[in-house]
Design an enzyme around this catalytic site. Structure first.
Site, PDB file in Angstrom:
ATOM      1  CG  ASP A   1       3.238  -5.675   8.834  1.00  0.00           C
ATOM      2  OD1 ASP A   1       3.608  -6.523   8.010  1.00  0.00           O
ATOM      3  OD2 ASP A   1       3.906  -4.676   9.129  1.00  0.00           O
ATOM      4  CD  GLU A   2      -2.859  -3.788   6.702  1.00  0.00           C
ATOM      5  OE1 GLU A   2      -2.318  -4.718   6.051  1.00  0.00           O
ATOM      6  OE2 GLU A   2      -2.749  -2.592   6.369  1.00  0.00           O
TER       7      GLU A   2
ATOM      8  CG  HIS B   1       1.793 -11.208   2.201  1.00  0.00           C
ATOM      9  ND1 HIS B   1       1.279 -11.122   0.932  1.00  0.00           N
ATOM     10  CD2 HIS B   1       1.923  -9.927   2.631  1.00  0.00           C
ATOM     11  CE1 HIS B   1       1.101  -9.845   0.613  1.00  0.00           C
ATOM     12  NE2 HIS B   1       1.497  -9.100   1.624  1.00  0.00           N
TER      13      HIS B   1
ATOM     14  CB  THR C   1      11.656  -3.436   3.756  1.00  0.00           C
ATOM     15  OG1 THR C   1      11.567  -3.216   2.343  1.00  0.00           O
ATOM     16  CG2 THR C   1      10.290  -3.202   4.391  1.00  0.00           C
TER      17      THR C   1
ATOM     18  CG  ASP D   1      -5.830 -13.212  19.209  1.00  0.00           C
ATOM     19  OD1 ASP D   1      -6.012 -12.292  18.371  1.00  0.00           O
ATOM     20  OD2 ASP D   1      -4.885 -14.003  19.127  1.00  0.00           O
TER      21      ASP D   1
HETATM   22  P1  IMP Z   1       9.786   0.310   1.357  1.00  0.00           P
HETATM   23  O1  IMP Z   1       8.478  -0.161   0.823  1.00  0.00           O
HETATM   24  O2  IMP Z   1      10.745  -0.797   1.652  1.00  0.00           O
HETATM   25  O3  IMP Z   1      10.383   1.393   0.510  1.00  0.00           O
HETATM   26  O4  IMP Z   1       9.511   1.001   2.784  1.00  0.00           O
HETATM   27  C1  IMP Z   1       8.717   2.184   2.912  1.00  0.00           C
HETATM   28  C2  IMP Z   1       7.896   2.125   4.193  1.00  0.00           C
HETATM   29  O5  IMP Z   1       6.898   1.111   4.055  1.00  0.00           O
HETATM   30  C3  IMP Z   1       8.677   1.765   5.451  1.00  0.00           C
HETATM   31  O6  IMP Z   1       8.089   2.430   6.544  1.00  0.00           O
HETATM   32  C4  IMP Z   1       8.475   0.253   5.560  1.00  0.00           C
HETATM   33  O7  IMP Z   1       8.646  -0.217   6.880  1.00  0.00           O
HETATM   34  C5  IMP Z   1       7.044   0.147   5.097  1.00  0.00           C
HETATM   35  N1  IMP Z   1       6.706  -1.165   4.528  1.00  0.00           N
HETATM   36  C6  IMP Z   1       6.999  -1.631   3.293  1.00  0.00           C
HETATM   37  N2  IMP Z   1       6.491  -2.846   3.112  1.00  0.00           N
HETATM   38  C7  IMP Z   1       5.860  -3.157   4.238  1.00  0.00           C
HETATM   39  C8  IMP Z   1       5.109  -4.297   4.658  1.00  0.00           C
HETATM   40  O8  IMP Z   1       4.900  -5.261   3.923  1.00  0.00           O
HETATM   41  N3  IMP Z   1       4.595  -4.251   5.910  1.00  0.00           N
HETATM   42  C9  IMP Z   1       4.765  -3.182   6.733  1.00  0.00           C
HETATM   43  N4  IMP Z   1       5.449  -2.091   6.386  1.00  0.00           N
HETATM   44  C10 IMP Z   1       5.992  -2.089   5.149  1.00  0.00           C
HETATM   45 MG    MG Z   2       3.700  -8.072   6.546  1.00  0.00          MG
END
Ligand code: IMP
Ligand code: MG
Length: 331
Positions: A13-14, A43, A124, A280
């Site tokens: 989420d950057e 994304h 997720t 911002d």
């Molecule tokens: P998983 O990838 O669904 O197995 O989740 C493992 C960890 O990675 C959890 O803490 C999720 O919230 C985090 N996570 C997985 N994909 C993303 C993403 O795209 N953005 C932010 N966190 C993510």
């Molecule tokens: Mg994201």
């Protein structure tokens, strides 16, 4: 062959999507390749004034560039077709541009069922962990063995090595703090999120030109561990930054950026171009703080932050450019 990489330096989420989208609009890329993860990714992309959230489909489709879901990815066919349909309805010619490496793995409904019961990691719930587990257990299902994906399947060797002038933009998902090896295990995802993972797609290390490392000026994390410290300022950052997961809608926990782990990420990924997004947000919050060697650094204003951070990273031999962005559409 030339390749640039876009990857996350924190916990996902950057705003990598924004950078990939911008680079696609200007570069001479022949291919955009997603190199890790599945539809756990979300994304967010603003294209011609419209907001899109992609999960599987690389951002190349917005600019007519061949877009490959690489061998390091796992793919949920149901989600994949849904996304293609949504993009097509919005006038983006996704179906003719997207392909899937034959050796990518498939997320099955039993993977999703299993992941939906997770409480330990705060996943997720998209089936990623179980799909990667089965891949490494050699009991998984490959994309090439899934009839509904047939028309999208390619051999990445044939695709990349049978023509001249191939220029790839690698699109990473998640980030260094979620990397299966370098992240805060077990609070990680099940794939590799580093520049090394881009190479696992089957390109030689010599092809790498630039590594775009993307960070936010503060940090966020979504998952089961406690990440956000006490204090109203973090709630303000969450609110003003609209920090909700693009895939799950969960509130993202917020904290000041840890410069020590960020430096580690910059070094280990060989970042050449470092981007700090969401300037911002802290501007509106009115506080500029960073963690560094167990101290909390406090800055008076944005200009002080920019010059301090730029000089901090100028000691990293790979870094040539540091950018600060406070804009949703571009750097
Ligand atoms: P998983 O990838 O669904 O197995 O989740 C493992 C960890 O990675 C959890 O803490 C999720 O919230 C985090 N996570 C997985 N994909 C993303 C993403 O795209 N953005 C932010 N966190 C993510
Ligand atoms: Mg994201």
């Amino acid at each position: 062959m030339i390749a640039d990489v876009v990857l996350g330096l924190q916990h996902g989420d950057e705003a990598k999507g924004k950078i990939t989208h911008q680079l696609c609009s200007k570069g001479n890329y022949t291919h955009v390749i997603r190199f890790n993860g599945g539809c756990n990714a979300g994304h967010t992309i603003y294209h011609e004034g419209k907001k899109f959230v992609t999960h599987h489909i690389p951002a190349g489709v917005f600019y007519g560039i061949e877009s490959i879901i690489g061998p390091g990815c796992v793919i949920d066919p149901e989600q994949f077709f849904k996304e293609i349909e949504e993009l097509e309805e919005a006038g983006i010619a996704a179906s003719t541009l997207v392909s899937i490496a034959k050796n990518a793995h498939v997320i099955t409904s039993s993977h999703k069922d299993e992941d939906s019961k997770d409480t330990k990691i705060g996943t997720t719930k998209r089936g990623n962990g179980p799909a990667y587990r089965d891949k490494y257990n050699r009991s998984g299902v490959r994309a090439e063995d899934t009839p509904c994906l047939k028309e999208y399947i390619i051999d990445i060797y044939e695709e990349l090595y049978s023509k001249d002038g191939v220029e790839i933009l690698f699109e990473g998902a998640q980030g260094f703090g979620l990397d299966i090896d370098h992240g805060d295990y077990p609070y990680v995802t099940s794939s590799h999120c580093t520049s090394a993972a881009a190479l696992l797609s089957g390109v030689p290390p010599q092809a790498i030109r630039k590594v775009w490392g993307v960070a936010k000026i503060y940090e966020t994390y979504v998952g089961a561990k406690t990440f956000q410290p006490k204090g109203d300022v973090f709630n303000a950052i969450q609110l003003i930054g609209e920090e909700f997961g693009a895939t799950t809608g969960r509130k993202r926990q917020c904290n000041w950026t840890n410069l020590d782990t960020l430096l580690k990420a910059v070094r280990m990924n060989g970042v050449t171009d470092l981007v700090f997004n969401k300037m911002d947000v802290l501007r509106e919050v009115g506080e500029w703080k960073f963690k560094n060697k167990d101290k909390l650094l406090n800055f008076q204003d944005e200009n002080q932050v920019k010059s301090w951070i730029t000089s901090f990273f100028s000691n990293s031999p790979t870094v040539s450019n540091v950018y600060f962005s406070g804009n949703k559409d571009r750097i």
